[in-house]
Design a protein around this motif. Sequence first.
Motif, PDB file in Angstrom:
ATOM      1  N   VAL A  62       0.838  -1.197   0.000  1.00 13.27           N
ATOM      2  CA  VAL A  62       0.000   0.000   0.000  1.00 13.27           C
ATOM      3  C   VAL A  62       0.872   1.246   0.000  1.00 13.27           C
ATOM      4  O   VAL A  62       1.962   1.268   0.584  1.00 13.27           O
ATOM      5  N   LEU A  63       0.367   2.296  -0.650  1.00 16.47           N
ATOM      6  CA  LEU A  63       0.987   3.617  -0.604  1.00 16.47           C
ATOM      7  C   LEU A  63       0.078   4.571   0.144  1.00 16.47           C
ATOM      8  O   LEU A  63      -1.140   4.563  -0.045  1.00 16.47           O
ATOM      9  N   VAL A  64       0.676   5.392   0.982  1.00 18.89           N
ATOM     10  CA  VAL A  64      -0.013   6.522   1.601  1.00 18.89           C
ATOM     11  C   VAL A  64       0.748   7.742   1.094  1.00 18.89           C
ATOM     12  O   VAL A  64       1.950   7.864   1.321  1.00 18.89           O
ATOM     13  N   GLN A  65       0.041   8.599   0.366  1.00 19.67           N
ATOM     14  CA  GLN A  65       0.699   9.722  -0.295  1.00 19.67           C
ATOM     15  C   GLN A  65       0.047  11.046   0.064  1.00 19.67           C
ATOM     16  O   GLN A  65      -1.143  11.110   0.362  1.00 19.67           O
ATOM     17  N   GLU A  66       0.867  12.074  -0.053  1.00 19.41           N
ATOM     18  CA  GLU A  66       0.354  13.442   0.070  1.00 19.41           C
ATOM     19  C   GLU A  66      -0.653  13.683  -1.050  1.00 19.41           C
ATOM     20  O   GLU A  66      -0.408  13.350  -2.204  1.00 19.41           O
ATOM     21  N   PHE A  67      -1.787  14.260  -0.706  1.00 24.43           N
ATOM     22  CA  PHE A  67      -2.787  14.616  -1.713  1.00 24.43           C
ATOM     23  C   PHE A  67      -2.273  15.775  -2.548  1.00 24.43           C
ATOM     24  O   PHE A  67      -1.710  16.733  -2.009  1.00 24.43           O
ATOM     25  N   MET A  68      -2.446  15.689  -3.844  1.00 23.51           N
ATOM     26  CA  MET A  68      -2.030  16.747  -4.772  1.00 23.51           C
ATOM     27  C   MET A  68      -3.260  17.558  -5.190  1.00 23.51           C
ATOM     28  O   MET A  68      -4.012  17.136  -6.081  1.00 23.51           O
TER      29      MET A  68
END
Length: 179
Positions: A62-68
């Motif tokens: 899984v990836l948890v990323q900053e929202f763009m």
Amino acid sequence: PASHFVRRGESAALADLVAGDWPGAVLKPVISAGADDTYSFQGSEAGALQPEFEKLLTEKDVLVQEFMPEIQTEGEWSLLFFNKRFSHAVLKQPKAGDFRVQPHLGGSQDTAQAPTTLIEQAGEILALLDQPLLYARVDGVNRGGSLVLMELELIEPYLYLEYDQAAPARFAQAILSLL
């Protein structure tokens, strides 16, 4: 975007992964298609999403990323290259109130003239790869004139050939040049 990679089977608290200065976060499988199992959330909502996060981790990385937020204002660029040479661009935009750009979720896509700086930066990314590439799709957002890489599609990408009349001929020429 700023990202945390969490391997299948690991345990983590989603709230601990979301930085306080992010404008939001996105939770998604490392490998997926069509925005399946993809969620946008605020840091304060991480606790409520923890069960879904844990469920995903039983099945996949899984990836948890900053929202763009640029996805909702300008859209997401798909920059298409044949033999590492720029061919054409498509701008994908979500429906109002969403962040997912896929047409089956209400998103739209259309041919667009990408900023030269984004094309050059995408080319620099591809130049880092030593091997020849018949095709590549560089997906990203424009953050103040800089390309923020969202995905580098090198295996079976959709090439949006119907969005540029000359693209099929450029693609055919790229194939012939490798023979």
